[in-house]
Scaffold this active site. Structure first.
Site, PDB file in Angstrom:
ATOM      1  N   LYS A 143       0.734  -1.068   0.021  1.00 43.94           N
ATOM      2  CA  LYS A 143       0.236   0.023   0.116  1.00 43.94           C
ATOM      3  C   LYS A 143       0.906   1.225  -0.141  1.00 43.94           C
ATOM      4  O   LYS A 143       1.754   1.531   0.945  1.00 43.94           O
ATOM      5  CB  LYS A 143      -0.961   0.152   1.329  1.00 43.94           C
ATOM      6  CG  LYS A 143      -1.898   1.151   1.261  1.00 43.94           C
ATOM      7  CD  LYS A 143      -2.567   1.351   2.522  1.00 43.94           C
ATOM      8  CE  LYS A 143      -3.201   2.563   2.615  1.00 43.94           C
ATOM      9  NZ  LYS A 143      -3.404   3.200   3.898  1.00 43.94           N
ATOM     10  N   GLY A 152     -11.090   8.912   6.751  1.00 43.84           N
ATOM     11  CA  GLY A 152     -12.078   9.571   6.986  1.00 43.84           C
ATOM     12  C   GLY A 152     -13.477   8.791   7.559  1.00 43.84           C
ATOM     13  O   GLY A 152     -14.204   9.694   8.066  1.00 43.84           O
TER      14      GLY A 152
END
Length: 242
Positions: free
Chosen positions: A72, A160
């Site tokens: 990632k 988020g």
């Protein structure tokens, strides 16, 4: 560690991402050891990197330490908001793909950047809904929906998420998955939050497949026939049809 393990099990997730700089794979009782016992697939990340060169170096170390080509990619542009540096991310992604990595790229909600990441060979793009750890949810749902519609690789909402409704919305918009960290580990009851996010992802996925009705400014005029209305209640009540 016990609460973390229970949360991981409750989430029914199968992949966990860990920062190379925060995990020592050879230490007994570490997070790495826990993930192995729970049969999680490991996704090492380059968290904490502020340049393409630094991210590439960390990814190479991760490949050696964890014996995987999957990474990632995170290249941070601001140490306060942790927003991504998209130009450096693109440079790093191209280098890593050429080196044989399967790159999952953390990025902004910019469609053009997502498309460029796909073009250089990333296997997944991971746009943020809002800054990492903010819990602000999806601040620009339209941007996330456009990315889902215009790229062919999997789209995973990366940052988020603050509660279950955020995860459900991401899936309704077309995301293929949701990353959750702070939403769980900072909740009053992490295990319960993991359960709620699990169910929200399933609900959002089903809602996307079912197809929502088109939004309207006014109600559609009813025809002169009986209309069945389904009343959904919680687990303490009953489901009735009027």
């Amino acid at each position: 560690m016990e609460v973390l393990g229970a949360s991981l099990v409750a989430s029914e997730a199968s992949i966990a991402t860990v920062a190379l700089r925060r995990v020592e794979p050879n230490v007994k009782g570490s997070i790495y050891d826990l993930l192995g016992r729970l049969n999680f697939s490991l996704l090492p990340n380059t968290a904490g990197c502020f340049s393409a060169a630094e991210a590439v170096k960390v990814a190479e170390l991760a490949r050696e330490a964890f014996e995987t080509n999957v990474v990632k990619l995170e290249v941070i542009g601001d140490d306060v908001t942790l927003l991504p540096d998209t130009s450096e991310t693109l440079v790093a992604a191209e280098r890593l793909v050429r080196s044989g990595f399967e790159v999952w790229a953390y990025t902004s909600d910019d469609l053009i950047v997502a498309q460029r990441l796909e073009q250089v060979g990333c296997v997944a793009v991971m746009p943020l809904g809002s800054p990492i750890g903010s819990g602000l949810g999806l601040r620009n749902p339209h941007a996330i929906a456009m990315i889902c519609e215009r790229v062919s690789v999997p789209v995973l909402l990366d940052a988020g998420v603050g509660t279950a409704s955020d995860a459900a919305l991401a899936m309704e918009l077309g995301c293929d998955g949701v990353l959750a960290a702070s939403a769980i580990n900072r909740a009053l009851d992490p295990v319960m939050m993991a359960e709620s996010l699990r169910d929200a992802v399933k609900a959002g996925f089903l809602a996307r497949r079912a197809g929502r009705i088109p939004p309207r400014c006014t109600p559609k005029p009813r025809h002169r026939h009986w209309v069945a209305q389904i009343c959904l209640s919680n687990s303490r009540g009953q489901t009735t049809i009027v």
